[in-house]
Every structure is written in structure tokens, then in C-alpha cells.
Motif scaffolding. Structure first.
Motif, short mmCIF file in Angstrom:
data_model
loop_
_atom_site.label_atom_id
_atom_site.label_comp_id
_atom_site.label_asym_id
_atom_site.label_seq_id
_atom_site.Cartn_x
_atom_site.Cartn_y
_atom_site.Cartn_z
N UNK A 27 0.81 -1.24 0.00
CA UNK A 27 0.00 0.00 0.00
C UNK A 27 0.84 1.28 0.00
N UNK A 28 2.05 1.23 0.55
CA UNK A 28 2.91 2.42 0.52
C UNK A 28 3.31 2.74 -0.92
N UNK A 29 3.58 1.70 -1.71
CA UNK A 29 3.94 1.93 -3.12
C UNK A 29 2.72 2.39 -3.91
N UNK A 30 1.54 1.88 -3.52
CA UNK A 30 0.32 2.24 -4.25
C UNK A 30 0.00 3.72 -4.10
N UNK A 31 0.55 4.35 -3.07
CA UNK A 31 0.27 5.77 -2.85
C UNK A 31 1.14 6.69 -3.68
N UNK A 32 2.21 6.15 -4.27
CA UNK A 32 3.13 7.00 -5.03
C UNK A 32 2.42 7.55 -6.26
N UNK A 33 2.60 8.83 -6.50
CA UNK A 33 1.95 9.47 -7.65
C UNK A 33 2.54 8.89 -8.94
#
Lengths: 188, 233
Positions: B52-58
């Protein structure tokens, strides 16, 4: 117009669709591979850029990642990982490898605070990701910040120590304990 | 290193995924990983847990040359059926204008000075973004020799909780604009960003209204609220 009907971020792309495309890629279906690239490359490029800070290096990492994805498509096991996680991991590890070989060009203090993950809007997370969000909330601020900066921006222990003006040992212990607590929380 | 200790195995797997396991320790771990199903499971757990941390990257649209290079490296013919990249300059923008039917709220003050080779941040591009009452909202200073942009918030910006404002570099090539991150909204807040694309390849800045956290697709999805070129197109 290319970008209005543009590749959707694979946060919202159906995992099932990606699985089918990857399976067809394993069968050397080039059109499926291209579709997989169109759907996922903006997100993976964003991930690589955050780690490498340099556009040319991020482009190289993305290239390498997709060459690997083509070559390893047959090794993917749906029971082990979701496709987006599998592809993100390949890209992140490639970017981290390149980070090791080339010192980053951007001085750390120039990095924008306002794209820190916790400020970036947890709302973007899908409902299934709410667990990590909740468990990150339970961590101390320093633990949360270190974990996010290391994962998203590729900070090393030493870089975190410099940025937060905190002894190396303290940073290491924040991360170690933070990860432990995260896992305990996720398994509750 | 002792790979039998369970606590250590768990810590190494987690730090491998996090990226803080570096250097020779990382290489050593990768060799073990290849032949150790338990380490593979632990690593897989952390990859999924932190995703989920990577999914937040623009997301950022990569240039088309990346796909061309991948095809070349894999020995594929470059004539695969693909979408045409040919698009007139600022086509994306016209689309945004037409679909959202918004008028610019902007009056900009522009100063274009000579670029100098100095180590200090020396803005050669200065843009003021004003609201419809002609009150300055942000000051955008950029140093094109260092590809660095500093956004200063002159007055508070009120936004719905589920929205963010995203800053874009509009490119001369006509490719989709490059995200420079989210605009600060609190008076006095500054935002410093180093552009990964040379500012000289840009012709201006745009600000779009996006879902909270920024565009989920890597291109502006909401209305363009402000745009100001710093170069004739």
C-alpha cells in the motif's frame, strides 16, 4: 488522445486482468505484454523515480524491470503474490540496486516534505489496504516516518540518520521495532 | 551471518523488502533467498504488507522511448500495433479545458531573468498565481540551472477534504505534463521540489484539482485551475 484514455493506475486496475495479461505474456504474447506495460508503467515509473530521483536512471530501471518481467513471467505464482506486488518488487529492487551503484544527485534536504506518503492522502488506498494504514497509525511518528522514507524514497539507515539528525543506532532501532510492531498489528 | 535464527531471518526479510538492507549483506541475502523457501515466504509477506505504501506514489507517465528500448532489448519488432504518440502540443490541455469548461482564474506576473551558474538557489523564473480577486495565492520561484522549484503559499487555500491541488510542469515537447507534487495550502508553507525533467524543457506550470493525494493516473484528471507559461509556445 493518448493520455485522457490513459493507462489507469494499477491500484484501480483489476488484479484479475493483470493476471491474465501476465499469463499471456508468459506465453510470449507481445500484445498482452504491451497492454501490461501500458497499464502498469506509469505507476512503476513513479515508484522508480521516487527512489532514484533522476529521470534517466528511473527510465533505465523501468526498462530493466520490464525486461525481467518478460523473462520471468512464467515464474509468477498467483498463490504467492498479487501481480502488482510482484511487478512493484521487481522494479523497486532494480532501483535499489542502481541506487547502490550511483550516488543520488539530489541533496536530501531538497526533497519535498509534502510528498511524504503519510501526507499524500491515505484515501487513495483501497479498502483492502486499510489494515496497513491503521497499523502505521499505531506506530510512533519517528518509526512511521523512517519506514515510509526507506520504502518509498529508498533512504538508507545513514541517510535517515542524517536527515532526522538522530544517531544511527536510534534510527536502526526505530525501524527494527517499527517493523516488529507493524507485523504484530497486521496479524491481530 | 547466522540464517538459522528465526528472529534474525524475519528481520532480514523485512529490511530486505524495506530497502534498508544494503551492500554486501543485501547480495548475501539474495543468494540465500534463491534457495530458501522460508525466506521467500517471509519476503513475500512483507512485499504484500508494505505494497500500500507503493500504491500511494503518484504515477508518472514514462516517455515513449522506454517502451521502444524494451522492445529493442527483447528483440521485438518495433512495429507492434500501438497507440500513436503523435499529438499536437498541449493537446492534453485543450482536452482538459474543453471537458471542464473552466476559465483560468489566473493573473500572473512573470519575471524572466538570466540564468547564472551559481550554487545558491537563484530563481530565474518567477510566477505569481492569483485568485479571481487578484489576490496572490502562491509565489512560484524556479531556478532552471538547478531544476528546482520553490512554491510559497501567500494565503490560505480552502479545499474540500477529499481534494488536493497538484503542480505540473507543462512540457515543450507536448508530452503529458510532469507532476511536481502537491501544492501547499497553508499560509506560510513552502514546498521545494527538484524537477526530474529539466525546467528548460518546460514551457510553464499548471495546477489541477485532483482527488486527495494527487492524480491516480499520472496525468491531470481534474480541472486545470491555474496555468502560466514562462516561455512563448
Amino acid at each position: 488522445m493518448l493520455w485522457i484514455s490513459c493507462p489507469r493506475n494499477f491500484v484501480v486496475a483489476e488484479n484479475q486482468q493483470l493476471e491474465q495479461l501476465l499469463a499471456r505474456t508468459a506465453l510470449r504474447d507481445r500484445a498482452a505484454f504491451q497492454q501490461l506495460y501500458n497499464l502498469t508503467s506509469p505507476h512503476l515509473f513513479g515508484v522508480a523515480l521516487r527512489i532514484l530521483h533522476t529521470r534517466s536512471l528511473a527510465e533505465e530501471a523501468l526498462q530493466d524491470a520490464f525486461v525481467q518481467i518478460w523473462q520471468k513471467a512464467g515464474e509468477y505464482r498467483a498463490d504467492k503474490a498479487q501481480v502488482n506486488t510482484w511487478m512493484t518488487s521487481i522494479t523497486r529492487y532494480r532501483a535499489l540496486d542502481m541506487l547502490r551503484k550511483s550516488a543520488r544527485e539530489t541533496p536530501l534536504e531538497e526533497l519535498p516534505d509534502s510528498v511524504m506518503p503519510e501526507q499524500q492522502g491515505a484515501q487513495m488506498m483501497a479498502a483492502e489496504n486499510a489494515d496497513l494504514e491503521l497499523c502505521m497509525e499505531e506506530l510512533q511518528n519517528e518509526q512511521r516516518e523512517c519506514i515510509a522514507l526507506a520504502y518509498v524514497d529508498g533512504y538508507s539507515h545513514q541517510e535517515l540518520s542524517d536527515r532526522l539528525d538522530t544517531p544511527l543506532g536510534t534510527v536502526k532501532s526505530w525501524i527494527r521495532r517499527g517493523l516488529q510492531q507493524l507485523k504484530e498489528c497486521l496479524q491481530r | 551471518m547466522n540464517y538459522q535464527n528465526e528472529q534474525l531471518r524475519e528481520a532480514l526479510a523485512a529490511q530486505y523488502v524495506l530497502g534498508t538492507l544494503r551492500g554486501s549483506a543485501r547480495l548475501r541475502f539474495e543468494r540465500w533467498l534463491n534457495q530458501d523457501p522460508d525466506l521467500q515466504n517471509r519476503t513475500g509477506y512483507w512485499e504484500q504488507a508494505l505494497q500500500p505504501l507503493a500504491d500511494q506514489v503518484v504515477p508518472v507517465q514514462p516517455p515513449s522511448r522506454v517502451w521502444t528500448s524494451i522492445q529493442t532489448r527483447l528483440g521485438m519488432q518495433a512495429s507492434l500495433p500501438g497507440k500513436s504518440q503523435a499529438t499536437s502540443r498541449l493537446h492534453w490541455l485543450r482536452g482538459a479545458w474543453v471537458s471542464f469548461g473552466l476559465a483560468a482564474l489566473l493573473v500572473a506576473v512573470l519575471v524572466f531573468g538570466p540564468a547564472e551558474e551559481v550554487t545558491r538557489f537563484t530563481p530565474d523564473i518567477e510566477v505569481a498565481l492569483q485568485n479571481e480577486l487578484a489576490q496572490p495565492v502562491w509565489k512560484v520561484d524556479a531556478d532552471s540551472s538547478k531544476d528546482t522549484v520553490v512554491v510559497s503559499t501567500v494565503r490560505n487555500v480552502r479545499l474540500p477534504d477529499d481534494k488536493s491541488l497538484e503542480l505540473w510542469l507543462v512540457l515543450e515537447s507536448g508530452e503529458p505534463p510532469i507532476s511536481l507534487g502537491l501544492m501547499p495550502t497553508e499560509q506560510g508553507r513552502k514546498y521545494v521540489v527538484k524537477s526530474s525533467t529539466p525546467l528548460r524543457e518546460g514551457i510553464g506550470f499548471a495546477v489541477s484539482l485532483e482527488p486527495r493525494g494527487g492524480s491516480p493516473t499520472g496525468v491531470a484528471t481534474g480541472p486545470i485551475l491555474y496555468i502560466q507559461t514562462y516561455r512563448e509556445t
